[in-house]
Design a protein around this motif. Structure first.
Motif, short mmCIF file in Angstrom:
data_model
loop_
_atom_site.label_atom_id
_atom_site.label_comp_id
_atom_site.label_asym_id
_atom_site.label_seq_id
_atom_site.Cartn_x
_atom_site.Cartn_y
_atom_site.Cartn_z
N PHE A 1 2.55 -3.06 11.68
CA PHE A 1 2.71 -1.73 11.13
C PHE A 1 2.97 -0.75 12.27
N GLN A 2 3.93 0.10 12.06
CA GLN A 2 4.24 1.11 13.06
C GLN A 2 3.47 2.39 12.75
N LYS A 3 3.22 3.18 13.77
CA LYS A 3 2.48 4.43 13.60
C LYS A 3 3.22 5.33 12.61
N GLY A 4 2.50 5.80 11.58
CA GLY A 4 3.09 6.67 10.58
C GLY A 4 3.70 5.93 9.40
N GLN A 5 3.74 4.60 9.48
CA GLN A 5 4.33 3.82 8.39
C GLN A 5 3.39 3.81 7.19
N THR A 6 3.92 3.93 5.97
CA THR A 6 3.12 3.96 4.75
C THR A 6 2.99 2.56 4.18
N PRO A 7 1.77 2.06 3.98
CA PRO A 7 1.60 0.72 3.41
C PRO A 7 2.07 0.68 1.96
N TRP A 8 2.44 -0.51 1.50
CA TRP A 8 3.02 -0.66 0.16
C TRP A 8 2.05 -0.29 -0.94
N ASN A 9 0.71 -0.43 -0.68
CA ASN A 9 -0.26 -0.16 -1.74
C ASN A 9 -0.91 1.22 -1.62
N ALA A 10 -0.29 2.12 -0.86
CA ALA A 10 -0.85 3.46 -0.71
C ALA A 10 -0.90 4.16 -2.07
N GLY A 11 -2.06 4.74 -2.39
CA GLY A 11 -2.21 5.46 -3.65
C GLY A 11 -2.50 4.59 -4.84
N LYS A 12 -2.57 3.27 -4.63
CA LYS A 12 -2.85 2.36 -5.74
C LYS A 12 -4.31 1.94 -5.69
N LYS A 13 -4.97 1.92 -6.84
CA LYS A 13 -6.37 1.55 -6.93
C LYS A 13 -6.47 0.12 -7.46
N GLY A 14 -6.75 -0.81 -6.56
CA GLY A 14 -6.87 -2.20 -6.96
C GLY A 14 -5.53 -2.82 -7.28
N TRP A 15 -5.57 -4.06 -7.74
CA TRP A 15 -4.36 -4.78 -8.08
C TRP A 15 -4.42 -5.17 -9.54
N GLN A 16 -3.33 -4.99 -10.24
CA GLN A 16 -3.29 -5.29 -11.66
C GLN A 16 -2.23 -6.35 -11.93
N ALA A 17 -2.67 -7.48 -12.51
CA ALA A 17 -1.71 -8.53 -12.85
C ALA A 17 -0.85 -8.07 -14.02
N GLY A 18 0.28 -8.69 -14.17
CA GLY A 18 1.18 -8.31 -15.24
C GLY A 18 0.85 -8.98 -16.56
N GLY A 19 1.73 -8.82 -17.52
CA GLY A 19 1.54 -9.45 -18.83
C GLY A 19 0.34 -8.91 -19.57
N ARG A 20 -0.41 -9.81 -20.22
CA ARG A 20 -1.57 -9.43 -21.03
C ARG A 20 -2.88 -9.59 -20.26
#
Length: 224
Positions: free
Chosen positions: A73-92
């Motif tokens: 990660f470079q300084k100032g780079q935004t991680p892909w999960n920024a602002g996301k709370k936990g992980w949610q699987a798809g489907g049902r």
């Protein structure tokens, strides 16, 4: 590669090559896998040379090494999960996930709501007062609850006890209760509360009981 015993010439050659030769080359030379070569080298007390360990061939990172820099990660780079709370699987998946406070199986079958009362093996009536925290703090004796309703919290180092020998799970009224220190409770439950003559008899009975138990153990050990 098949497992085979090491010969004398092979051991001499391993001692010569091991300090500075990459493992992939040693595997070809000796026709043995990495694990076998490491094990034999360890058993012979062989070690890699300082020059080899400092070289790129060792695969070790050294100060100033830039390998893998492009993946960092470079300084100032935004991680892909920024602002996301936990992980949610798809489907049902969300439909079958446990919700906060939800129970199932044995936990659900054994659950008792706040306010439920039970009788302990010692005959004490307890009431459930909370769902969280340690299990032993979720229940409280009803006679303690009744005393606190009249007098406030029980002081540290004290307990509420019954003043009579009646049942402790029914007909619990404030006039049957008293507050005493734990030290006083200990004194009440020892032989010191009895007159000297009775204390002497109690000690004699205890000594006789120990003698009987010792005799029984001796006979039991002798029968084996």
């Amino acid at each position: 590669m098949t497992r085979k015993p090491w010969t004398g010439p092979e051991l001499v050659r391993l001692e010569t090559l091991y300090p500075n030769t990459p493992m992939r080359h040693l595997e070809v030379i000796f026709q043995r896998n990495e694990r076998a070569i490491y094990a034999k080298a360890y058993g012979m007390g062989l070690k890699r040379s300082a020059e080899y360990l400092a070289s790129p061939a060792s695969g070790r990172l050294v100060p100033g090494d830039k390998r893998g820099a492009n993946c960092q990660f470079q300084k100032g780079q935004t991680p892909w999960n920024a602002g996301k709370k936990g992980w949610q699987a798809g489907g049902r998946a969300a439909e079958t996930q446990f919700k906060k406070g939800e129970m199932a199986g044995r936990a659900q079958a054994l659950y008792k709501p706040v306010g439920h009362e039970r009788i302990t093996k010692d005959g004490i009536l307890q009431r459930k007062i909370r769902d969280d925290g340690p299990l032993h703090r979720r229940w409280k004796s009803v006679h303690s609850i009744i005393w606190e309703e009249q007098h406030g919290p029980i002081p540290a180092g004290h307990i509420v006890v019954f003043t009579d020998k009646g049942p402790r799970h029914t007909d619990i009224t404030i006039n049957r209760l008293e507050l005493i220190s734990r030290a006083e409770n200990a004194r009440r439950n020892t032989i010191h509360r009895y007159p000297p003559e009775l204390k002497h008899v109690i000690r004699k009975l205890a000594k006789l009981k120990r003698k009987v138990q010792e005799k029984q153990r001796e006979e039991s050990n002798g029968s084996h």
